[in-house]
Motif scaffolding. Structure first.
Motif, PDB file in Angstrom:
ATOM      1  N   TYR A   1       0.810  -1.100  -0.338  1.00 56.78           N
ATOM      2  CA  TYR A   1       0.515   0.002  -0.191  1.00 56.78           C
ATOM      3  C   TYR A   1       0.973   0.776   0.246  1.00 56.78           C
ATOM      4  O   TYR A   1       0.792   2.466  -0.546  1.00 56.78           O
TER       5      TYR A   1
ATOM      6  N   ILE B   1       2.060   1.457  -3.248  1.00 57.18           N
ATOM      7  CA  ILE B   1       1.112   1.763  -4.877  1.00 57.18           C
ATOM      8  C   ILE B   1       0.926   3.188  -4.344  1.00 57.18           C
ATOM      9  O   ILE B   1       0.389   4.180  -5.123  1.00 57.18           O
ATOM     10  N   GLY B   2       0.584   3.636  -3.097  1.00 60.91           N
ATOM     11  CA  GLY B   2      -0.580   4.856  -2.729  1.00 60.91           C
ATOM     12  C   GLY B   2      -0.049   5.997  -2.164  1.00 60.91           C
ATOM     13  O   GLY B   2      -0.693   7.155  -2.178  1.00 60.91           O
TER      14      GLY B   2
ATOM     15  N   GLN C   1       5.622   9.161  -2.785  1.00 64.38           N
ATOM     16  CA  GLN C   1       5.177  10.114  -4.525  1.00 64.38           C
ATOM     17  C   GLN C   1       7.203  10.929  -4.761  1.00 64.38           C
ATOM     18  O   GLN C   1       6.671  11.934  -5.172  1.00 64.38           O
TER      19      GLN C   1
ATOM     20  N   HIS D   1       8.091   5.086  -7.779  1.00 68.12           N
ATOM     21  CA  HIS D   1       7.106   5.931  -8.426  1.00 68.12           C
ATOM     22  C   HIS D   1       6.154   5.820  -9.226  1.00 68.12           C
ATOM     23  O   HIS D   1       5.623   5.103 -10.493  1.00 68.12           O
TER      24      HIS D   1
ATOM     25  N   VAL E   1       4.810   1.785 -10.638  1.00 71.96           N
ATOM     26  CA  VAL E   1       4.060   1.449 -10.405  1.00 71.96           C
ATOM     27  C   VAL E   1       2.465   2.889 -10.326  1.00 71.96           C
ATOM     28  O   VAL E   1       1.977   2.936 -10.712  1.00 71.96           O
ATOM     29  N   HIS E   2       3.624   3.751 -11.274  1.00 73.90           N
ATOM     30  CA  HIS E   2       2.511   4.808 -11.749  1.00 73.90           C
ATOM     31  C   HIS E   2       1.121   4.441 -12.527  1.00 73.90           C
ATOM     32  O   HIS E   2       0.089   5.129 -12.585  1.00 73.90           O
TER      33      HIS E   2
ATOM     34  N   ARG F   1      -1.563   2.718 -10.037  1.00 71.72           N
ATOM     35  CA  ARG F   1      -1.662   4.103  -8.954  1.00 71.72           C
ATOM     36  C   ARG F   1      -3.065   4.145 -10.018  1.00 71.72           C
ATOM     37  O   ARG F   1      -4.222   4.551  -9.328  1.00 71.72           O
ATOM     38  N   HIS F   2      -2.988   4.928 -10.778  1.00 69.33           N
ATOM     39  CA  HIS F   2      -4.177   5.721 -11.517  1.00 69.33           C
ATOM     40  C   HIS F   2      -5.400   4.837 -11.444  1.00 69.33           C
ATOM     41  O   HIS F   2      -6.432   4.744 -11.681  1.00 69.33           O
TER      42      HIS F   2
ATOM     43  N   PHE G   1      -5.753   5.959  -6.637  1.00 67.43           N
ATOM     44  CA  PHE G   1      -4.486   7.488  -5.813  1.00 67.43           C
ATOM     45  C   PHE G   1      -4.325   8.321  -7.139  1.00 67.43           C
ATOM     46  O   PHE G   1      -3.741   8.591  -8.175  1.00 67.43           O
TER      47      PHE G   1
ATOM     48  N   CYS H   1      -1.882  11.082  -8.369  1.00 73.25           N
ATOM     49  CA  CYS H   1      -0.304  10.571  -7.562  1.00 73.25           C
ATOM     50  C   CYS H   1       0.500  12.762  -8.302  1.00 73.25           C
ATOM     51  O   CYS H   1       1.777  12.938  -8.549  1.00 73.25           O
TER      52      CYS H   1
END
Length: 72
Positions: free
Chosen positions: A37, A40-41, A44, A57, A60-61, A64-65, A69, A71
């Motif tokens: 978590y 991924i969340g 940043q 970042h 997992v960009h 995330r979207h 989440f 970012c």
């Protein structure tokens, strides 16, 4: 002709895990979930444990979207 079957009956036995061992599995799973978590969340750059390195970042960009989440 008789309708008897010559195959043996299948007997299943449940897997019994001791309570102490299940706590270890629960704690390990929770730690792994919190780590996942974070990466991924939360990670940043500004609060990154890697400093200004953005490799995690960027890796997992898109995930995330996809998971909703923010970012940027």
């Amino acid at each position: 002709m008789s309708a008897s079957s010559s195959t043996p009956a299948v007997v299943t036995t449940p897997v019994v895990i001791p309570l102490s061992r299940s706590f270890v599995w629960l704690a390990g799973t929770a730690a792994l979930a919190l780590l996942l978590y974070y990466f991924i969340g939360v990670d940043q750059g500004a609060v990154s444990i890697f400093g200004s390195d953005a490799h995690v970042h960027e890796f997992v960009h898109d995930g995330r979207h996809f998971l909703g989440f923010p970012c940027h």
